[in-house]
Design an enzyme around this catalytic site. Sequence first.
Site, PDB file in Angstrom:
ATOM      1  N   GLY A  26       0.805  -1.209   0.000  1.00  0.00           N
ATOM      2  CA  GLY A  26       0.000   0.000   0.000  1.00  0.00           C
ATOM      3  C   GLY A  26       0.836   1.256   0.000  1.00  0.00           C
ATOM      4  O   GLY A  26       1.198   1.765   1.066  1.00  0.00           O
ATOM      5  N   THR A  81      -2.899  -4.007  -5.934  1.00  0.00           N
ATOM      6  CA  THR A  81      -3.012  -5.378  -6.429  1.00  0.00           C
ATOM      7  C   THR A  81      -3.004  -6.354  -5.255  1.00  0.00           C
ATOM      8  O   THR A  81      -2.207  -6.207  -4.322  1.00  0.00           O
ATOM      9  CB  THR A  81      -1.849  -5.691  -7.379  1.00  0.00           C
ATOM     10  OG1 THR A  81      -1.905  -4.794  -8.489  1.00  0.00           O
ATOM     11  CG2 THR A  81      -1.921  -7.125  -7.891  1.00  0.00           C
ATOM     12  N   ARG A  95      10.701  -3.448 -10.403  1.00  0.00           N
ATOM     13  CA  ARG A  95      10.727  -3.014 -11.803  1.00  0.00           C
ATOM     14  C   ARG A  95      11.474  -3.983 -12.702  1.00  0.00           C
ATOM     15  O   ARG A  95      11.185  -4.062 -13.895  1.00  0.00           O
ATOM     16  CB  ARG A  95      11.338  -1.619 -11.902  1.00  0.00           C
ATOM     17  CG  ARG A  95      10.372  -0.531 -11.463  1.00  0.00           C
ATOM     18  CD  ARG A  95      11.002   0.841 -11.420  1.00  0.00           C
ATOM     19  NE  ARG A  95      10.051   1.801 -10.877  1.00  0.00           N
ATOM     20  CZ  ARG A  95      10.384   2.799 -10.066  1.00  0.00           C
ATOM     21  NH1 ARG A  95      11.646   2.970  -9.705  1.00  0.00           N
ATOM     22  NH2 ARG A  95       9.459   3.629  -9.621  1.00  0.00           N
ATOM     23  N   GLU A 149       4.255   1.526 -11.328  1.00  0.00           N
ATOM     24  CA  GLU A 149       5.622   1.468 -10.798  1.00  0.00           C
ATOM     25  C   GLU A 149       6.548   2.383 -11.590  1.00  0.00           C
ATOM     26  O   GLU A 149       7.697   2.053 -11.897  1.00  0.00           O
ATOM     27  CB  GLU A 149       6.135   0.030 -10.769  1.00  0.00           C
ATOM     28  CG  GLU A 149       5.336  -0.816  -9.788  1.00  0.00           C
ATOM     29  CD  GLU A 149       5.949  -2.161  -9.523  1.00  0.00           C
ATOM     30  OE1 GLU A 149       7.189  -2.255  -9.564  1.00  0.00           O
ATOM     31  OE2 GLU A 149       5.198  -3.107  -9.269  1.00  0.00           O
TER      32      GLU A 149
END
Length: 383
Positions: free
Chosen positions: A129, A163, A242, A362
């Site tokens: 979060g 998600t 990433r 992201e």
Amino acid sequence: MDLAAFDSLLTEEERDIRDTVRRFAAEQIRPHVAQWYADGTLPARELARECGRLGLLGMHLDGYGCAGTGAVAYGLACFELESADSGVRSLVSVQGSLAMYAIRTFGSEAQRERWLPAMAAGTAIGCFGLTEPDAGSDPGAMRTTARRDGADWILDGEKMWITNAAVADVAVVWARTDDGVRGFVVPMDTPGVGTLPVGHKLSLRASVTSALVLQDVRLPADAVLPGAVGLRAPLACLGEARLGIVFGALGAGYDCLRVALEYAGTREAFGRPIAGFQLTQEKLTEMTRGLVTGLLLAVHVGRQREAGRATAAQVSLAKLHSCETAIGIARTARTILAANGVTLEYPVLRHANNLEAVLTYEGTSEVHKLVVGQALTGLAAFR
């Protein structure tokens, strides 16, 4: 991939991991994912347990039931998962590279023992979060707060686009405190924690996406991540995740290229397969060029990560290239399939829609360009 002798860049273990995940995707994801996408659902708990059985959850972390593989092996797993669907890869990368990585890197030994083995096995699901309705690319503008009340902490706020939240057992939540931004390990059954579904999605439909609502959530003192103070901690988690996107987005692009090649070889126009026309071959060549260069960059950055030398700018450059390349491949593949490309009988428009979200989460392309620009010029252009 074959044009670059890609397999020669990989170890035998990496190829075995890739092939194992490819079989898993072929058997348990591909036959169902178009329907999941159409219905806007995902059997997240079942998939998490299967991914745990294969050792994919937190696979690049050490100890606590994690496989301890290298960055490239993790990237290849993400490539294969996202070649099936971006939503499935998101389930795995949010679990391992965000929630588990945060606890492993910044958590206490008690927090690690409590959560990581179950998360690695897929019997517990985590979420992360950070993003808020009004704080996406600028996490420093977050409004979620954590204040002390005796020995306890009280959390209030709302996170968005989270998600796994609706199926999660634990959330890693970032909040503003008097000491700066801190991270908290929040069991989802804590009073005051709730989720709201994000409806009407046209992208990442085979993914569980929710708002995470925190109202007077009381946590004990030991809920705080002791090693995380300031924004550097959540940004480090994003940097870790990433790399999976660098490989994963290219997996979606590869699947689109694969389908376009097969289709062009069998679809006839003017008495011959459309693969024999110059403009179709030009499209296929440009798609392949982007994919191959993206994969070579991805492996190089992965090797840099394994050696402890990867910089934020390198990862940003690779994420920027992979996402923009993949979405271009998907759109071009759609033109080769023509009208057939807009149906769920073929995956290309599903991938294209998913990649619209992957392009911005992201780190948007704009933010990654500014990261690279700062590395080139020495001047920060964020503010």
